[in-house]
Design a protein around this motif. Structure first.
Motif, PDB file in Angstrom:
ATOM      1  N   ALA A   7       0.832  -1.212   0.000  1.00  0.00           N
ATOM      2  CA  ALA A   7       0.000   0.000   0.000  1.00  0.00           C
ATOM      3  C   ALA A   7       0.863   1.257   0.000  1.00  0.00           C
ATOM      4  CB  ALA A   7      -0.938  -0.014   1.208  1.00  0.00           C
ATOM      5  N   LEU A   8       1.946   1.242   0.767  1.00  0.00           N
ATOM      6  CA  LEU A   8       2.841   2.404   0.797  1.00  0.00           C
ATOM      7  C   LEU A   8       3.498   2.626  -0.563  1.00  0.00           C
ATOM      8  CD1 LEU A   8       4.459   1.899   4.310  1.00  0.00           C
ATOM      9  CD2 LEU A   8       2.933   3.761   3.624  1.00  0.00           C
ATOM     10  N   GLU A   9       3.843   1.536  -1.240  1.00  0.00           N
ATOM     11  CA  GLU A   9       4.434   1.636  -2.571  1.00  0.00           C
ATOM     12  C   GLU A   9       3.448   2.272  -3.552  1.00  0.00           C
ATOM     13  OE1 GLU A   9       5.885  -1.476  -5.962  1.00  0.00           O
ATOM     14  OE2 GLU A   9       6.461  -1.913  -3.886  1.00  0.00           O
ATOM     15  N   ILE A  10       2.189   1.846  -3.481  1.00  0.00           N
ATOM     16  CA  ILE A  10       1.148   2.415  -4.347  1.00  0.00           C
ATOM     17  C   ILE A  10       0.913   3.875  -4.004  1.00  0.00           C
ATOM     18  CG2 ILE A  10      -1.328   2.307  -4.876  1.00  0.00           C
ATOM     19  CD1 ILE A  10      -1.075  -0.765  -4.541  1.00  0.00           C
ATOM     20  N   GLN A  11       0.966   4.192  -2.718  1.00  0.00           N
ATOM     21  CA  GLN A  11       0.692   5.559  -2.261  1.00  0.00           C
ATOM     22  C   GLN A  11       1.757   6.552  -2.730  1.00  0.00           C
ATOM     23  OE1 GLN A  11       1.476   6.407   1.840  1.00  0.00           O
ATOM     24  NE2 GLN A  11      -0.114   7.967   1.957  1.00  0.00           N
ATOM     25  N   ARG A  12       3.008   6.087  -2.822  1.00  0.00           N
ATOM     26  CA  ARG A  12       4.100   6.986  -3.231  1.00  0.00           C
ATOM     27  C   ARG A  12       3.786   7.587  -4.604  1.00  0.00           C
ATOM     28  NH1 ARG A  12       7.077   2.609  -1.064  1.00  0.00           N
ATOM     29  NH2 ARG A  12       7.855   3.178   0.985  1.00  0.00           N
ATOM     30  N   GLY A  13       3.988   8.839  -4.721  1.00  0.00           N
ATOM     31  CA  GLY A  13       3.725   9.508  -5.987  1.00  0.00           C
ATOM     32  C   GLY A  13       2.279   9.939  -6.167  1.00  0.00           C
ATOM     33  N   THR A  14       1.449   9.641  -5.177  1.00  0.00           N
ATOM     34  CA  THR A  14       0.061  10.101  -5.223  1.00  0.00           C
ATOM     35  C   THR A  14      -0.175  11.001  -4.021  1.00  0.00           C
ATOM     36  OG1 THR A  14      -0.953   8.385  -3.840  1.00  0.00           O
ATOM     37  CG2 THR A  14      -0.606   7.836  -6.158  1.00  0.00           C
ATOM     38  N   LYS A  15      -1.320  11.618  -3.992  1.00  0.00           N
ATOM     39  CA  LYS A  15      -1.694  12.442  -2.842  1.00  0.00           C
ATOM     40  C   LYS A  15      -2.703  11.718  -1.966  1.00  0.00           C
ATOM     41  CE  LYS A  15      -0.677  16.820  -5.026  1.00  0.00           C
ATOM     42  NZ  LYS A  15      -1.079  18.182  -5.268  1.00  0.00           N
ATOM     43  N   LYS A  16      -2.862  10.416  -2.205  1.00  0.00           N
ATOM     44  CA  LYS A  16      -3.837   9.636  -1.445  1.00  0.00           C
ATOM     45  C   LYS A  16      -3.325   9.343  -0.044  1.00  0.00           C
ATOM     46  CE  LYS A  16      -5.829   7.305  -5.429  1.00  0.00           C
ATOM     47  NZ  LYS A  16      -6.095   6.008  -6.054  1.00  0.00           N
ATOM     48  N   ARG A  17      -4.262   9.237   0.878  1.00  0.00           N
ATOM     49  CA  ARG A  17      -3.937   8.832   2.239  1.00  0.00           C
ATOM     50  C   ARG A  17      -3.805   7.315   2.259  1.00  0.00           C
ATOM     51  NH1 ARG A  17      -8.075  12.556   5.799  1.00  0.00           N
ATOM     52  NH2 ARG A  17      -7.269  14.545   5.092  1.00  0.00           N
ATOM     53  N   ILE A  18      -2.995   6.811   3.179  1.00  0.00           N
ATOM     54  CA  ILE A  18      -2.762   5.371   3.245  1.00  0.00           C
ATOM     55  C   ILE A  18      -4.065   4.610   3.498  1.00  0.00           C
ATOM     56  CG2 ILE A  18      -2.135   5.310   5.690  1.00  0.00           C
ATOM     57  CD1 ILE A  18      -0.580   3.226   2.833  1.00  0.00           C
ATOM     58  N   GLY A  19      -4.943   5.169   4.306  1.00  0.00           N
ATOM     59  CA  GLY A  19      -6.222   4.515   4.565  1.00  0.00           C
ATOM     60  C   GLY A  19      -7.041   4.354   3.306  1.00  0.00           C
ATOM     61  N   ASP A  20      -7.037   5.381   2.446  1.00  0.00           N
ATOM     62  CA  ASP A  20      -7.771   5.305   1.182  1.00  0.00           C
ATOM     63  C   ASP A  20      -7.200   4.210   0.279  1.00  0.00           C
ATOM     64  OD1 ASP A  20      -9.487   7.374   1.908  1.00  0.00           O
ATOM     65  OD2 ASP A  20      -8.173   8.916   1.044  1.00  0.00           O
TER      66      ASP A  20
END
Length: 110
Positions: A26-39
């Protein structure tokens, strides 16, 4: 309920709601986005929104209640409607729950 400095992902792993590997993905997917980890975790189907809300409550030291709990029905006769106008409460997404001396307890939506 005390606030913790732990990150949300760490709380979820510690409580065995997700694995370390799932958090890393999830952290890998989150990198480069502005999404919160919960989302991201919800989008991956690893958590429900309710699971995230409960974990955030633990992280922030804020109790989580729902309409089903009955706690969002303030007793009548406290004069709460005189403290906050309905328009103000709707605009700011708050609900007065109780008044004690100089303290007003509210619920808010996020």
């Amino acid at each position: 309920m005390l606030k913790t400095s732990e990150k949300l992902g760490e709380i979820l792993v510690k409580n065995e709601l997700i694995t370390r590997e799932q958090l890393e993905k999830a952290l890998e997917i989150q990198r480069g986005t502005k999404k919160r980890i919960g989302d991201v975790l919800v989008e991956l189907g690893l958590m429900t929104e309710h699971d995230i809300v409960v974990a955030l409550g633990k992280q922030l030291g804020i109790p989580v209640v729902s309409g089903a709990s009955g706690l969002l029905n303030p007793p009548k006769g406290q004069g709460l409607e005189e403290l906050l106008s309905i328009d103000f409460a709707k605009k700011h997404g708050i609900l007065p729950l109780s008044k004690d001396l100089d303290s007003l307890t509210i619920a808010c939506i996020d």
